[in-house]
Design a protein around this motif. Sequence first.
Motif, PDB file in Angstrom:
ATOM      1  N   ASN A 104     -63.756  52.270  57.491  1.00  0.00           N
ATOM      2  CA  ASN A 104     -63.083  51.070  56.687  1.00  0.00           C
ATOM      3  C   ASN A 104     -63.786  49.863  56.864  1.00  0.00           C
ATOM      4  OD1 ASN A 104     -61.679  49.523  55.321  1.00  0.00           O
ATOM      5  ND2 ASN A 104     -59.625  50.332  55.832  1.00  0.00           N
TER       6      ASN A 104
ATOM      7  N   LYS B  38     -52.197  46.811  41.599  1.00  0.00           N
ATOM      8  CA  LYS B  38     -52.086  48.193  42.252  1.00  0.00           C
ATOM      9  C   LYS B  38     -53.122  49.050  41.294  1.00  0.00           C
ATOM     10  CE  LYS B  38     -49.106  52.179  43.476  1.00  0.00           C
ATOM     11  NZ  LYS B  38     -47.720  52.668  43.030  1.00  0.00           N
TER      12      LYS B  38
ATOM     13  N   TRP C  68     -55.031  52.036  40.527  1.00  0.00           N
ATOM     14  CA  TRP C  68     -55.027  53.505  40.686  1.00  0.00           C
ATOM     15  C   TRP C  68     -56.527  53.989  40.617  1.00  0.00           C
ATOM     16  CZ3 TRP C  68     -50.679  56.236  41.957  1.00  0.00           C
ATOM     17  CH2 TRP C  68     -49.498  55.623  41.863  1.00  0.00           C
TER      18      TRP C  68
ATOM     19  N   GLU D  94     -58.639  51.734  43.975  1.00  0.00           N
ATOM     20  CA  GLU D  94     -58.279  51.438  45.257  1.00  0.00           C
ATOM     21  C   GLU D  94     -58.481  50.028  45.677  1.00  0.00           C
ATOM     22  OE1 GLU D  94     -58.045  54.762  47.966  1.00  0.00           O
ATOM     23  OE2 GLU D  94     -56.079  55.318  47.112  1.00  0.00           O
TER      24      GLU D  94
ATOM     25  N   GLN E  37     -61.417  45.359  48.418  1.00  0.00           N
ATOM     26  CA  GLN E  37     -61.250  46.921  48.544  1.00  0.00           C
ATOM     27  C   GLN E  37     -60.308  47.146  49.641  1.00  0.00           C
ATOM     28  OE1 GLN E  37     -60.954  50.111  47.845  1.00  0.00           O
ATOM     29  NE2 GLN E  37     -62.913  49.633  46.768  1.00  0.00           N
TER      30      GLN E  37
ATOM     31  N   ASN F 193     -58.653  49.935  49.791  1.00  0.00           N
ATOM     32  CA  ASN F 193     -58.811  51.333  49.969  1.00  0.00           C
ATOM     33  C   ASN F 193     -57.288  52.073  50.204  1.00  0.00           C
ATOM     34  OD1 ASN F 193     -61.436  51.773  50.495  1.00  0.00           O
ATOM     35  ND2 ASN F 193     -61.376  50.670  52.479  1.00  0.00           N
ATOM     36  N   GLY F 194     -56.472  51.604  49.208  1.00  0.00           N
ATOM     37  CA  GLY F 194     -55.234  52.078  49.072  1.00  0.00           C
ATOM     38  C   GLY F 194     -54.444  51.540  48.014  1.00  0.00           C
ATOM     39  N   LEU F 195     -53.253  51.804  47.718  1.00  0.00           N
ATOM     40  CA  LEU F 195     -52.238  51.204  46.620  1.00  0.00           C
ATOM     41  C   LEU F 195     -51.376  50.174  47.078  1.00  0.00           C
ATOM     42  CD1 LEU F 195     -51.872  54.734  44.882  1.00  0.00           C
ATOM     43  CD2 LEU F 195     -53.432  52.898  44.239  1.00  0.00           C
TER      44      LEU F 195
ATOM     45  N   TYR G 191     -50.063  52.023  50.573  1.00  0.00           N
ATOM     46  CA  TYR G 191     -50.409  53.571  51.062  1.00  0.00           C
ATOM     47  C   TYR G 191     -51.591  53.996  50.537  1.00  0.00           C
ATOM     48  CZ  TYR G 191     -47.822  54.772  46.769  1.00  0.00           C
ATOM     49  OH  TYR G 191     -47.745  54.811  45.336  1.00  0.00           O
ATOM     50  N   HIS G 192     -52.193  54.983  51.554  1.00  0.00           N
ATOM     51  CA  HIS G 192     -53.256  55.777  50.895  1.00  0.00           C
ATOM     52  C   HIS G 192     -53.047  57.393  51.480  1.00  0.00           C
ATOM     53  CE1 HIS G 192     -57.612  56.898  50.083  1.00  0.00           C
ATOM     54  NE2 HIS G 192     -57.322  57.575  51.295  1.00  0.00           N
ATOM     55  N   ASP G 193     -53.012  58.128  50.309  1.00  0.00           N
ATOM     56  CA  ASP G 193     -52.847  59.483  50.793  1.00  0.00           C
ATOM     57  C   ASP G 193     -51.479  59.820  51.664  1.00  0.00           C
ATOM     58  OD1 ASP G 193     -55.331  60.306  49.710  1.00  0.00           O
ATOM     59  OD2 ASP G 193     -56.298  60.745  51.297  1.00  0.00           O
TER      60      ASP G 193
ATOM     61  N   ASP H 142     -50.241  56.017  60.128  1.00  0.00           N
ATOM     62  CA  ASP H 142     -50.405  57.273  59.920  1.00  0.00           C
ATOM     63  C   ASP H 142     -49.318  58.180  60.234  1.00  0.00           C
ATOM     64  OD1 ASP H 142     -52.860  56.562  58.670  1.00  0.00           O
ATOM     65  OD2 ASP H 142     -54.044  57.691  60.183  1.00  0.00           O
TER      66      ASP H 142
END
Length: 302
Positions: A28, A182, A184, A187, A210, A212-214, A232-234, A261
């Motif tokens: 990150n 947000k 999509w 991210e 950036q 790296n998530g929503l 969140y991400h994944d 996580d």
Amino acid sequence: MLRIINLIVIVGLLTFSCESQTSEKNGNDAANQYFQLMPEKFIEQFPGQLSENSGLIQYNNLLWTFNDSGGKNSIYGCDKSGEIKIEVELDNAENRDWEDIAQDDEFIYVGDFGNNNGVRKDLSVYKIDKSTITDESLQTIDAQIIRFAFSDQQQFTFSSRTTRFDCESIANLNNRLYVFTKNWKDETTTVYHLPKQPGEYIIEPVDSFQVNGLITGADFSPDFSTLALVGYHDYKPLVWLFKRVSEEKLFGNKNVFIAMDSLVGAQTEGIYFLGKDTLLISCESTFNYPAQVFMVDLKTLK
């Protein structure tokens, strides 16, 4: 709001510490500091009536939230056990896709701007006068309406989960509201400022980051020096903290990334500063978790 249908079974117990790690080590590059932690539970479970809660503030010793897309056009004041004490129905409002909530000294602002498919042309914020809210358990009031559109959105073709113009976050800073997209597609999040006066506005982008998530929720600290974003991400919850912010530099001079996580499968929706060193994070009901509120003690981030 897209529900996370997460069938992941966690078969091992993972232990996460609050040790600071380098952003490069964790992939990150945008973060000055990186932490991995397991937040504490603050409200074990909201009632089923709030299974799709989205957004969180505290006002008049109650935590206020609501249900997102398709829910009632009501906000709910809950005590610290999660029990609903007050329901305020907005008589002149429709819950197309309510997503976040903010406040200043006089008003509460509810964002009806969820836009998963990128086609909405009726984005709005409902402005509620706090002085009209009483202690009655069920009441109905009218809200003022702030309508807006993004200046840089020219196309409104259906683009499910790929649009740059979904929006789930709003926060108050001084004399303006700020909404965070947000995105999509890549991210990032883009921030726009929005006047507080009722009317119709075309709003301009101010900055982007950036993440790296929503991103699903936003709040400023009580002294307005720190911006917190949750998302969140994944299917893994995350928080960004931007320190020493100003209207000229909303993404601050120092950025902290908090990964959670261990809560994989929890759909984080709202965030609120309960004092300068404590964050409350709300989650809606998913396969793995009931609707509830977690707490993050920022003093542990050493």
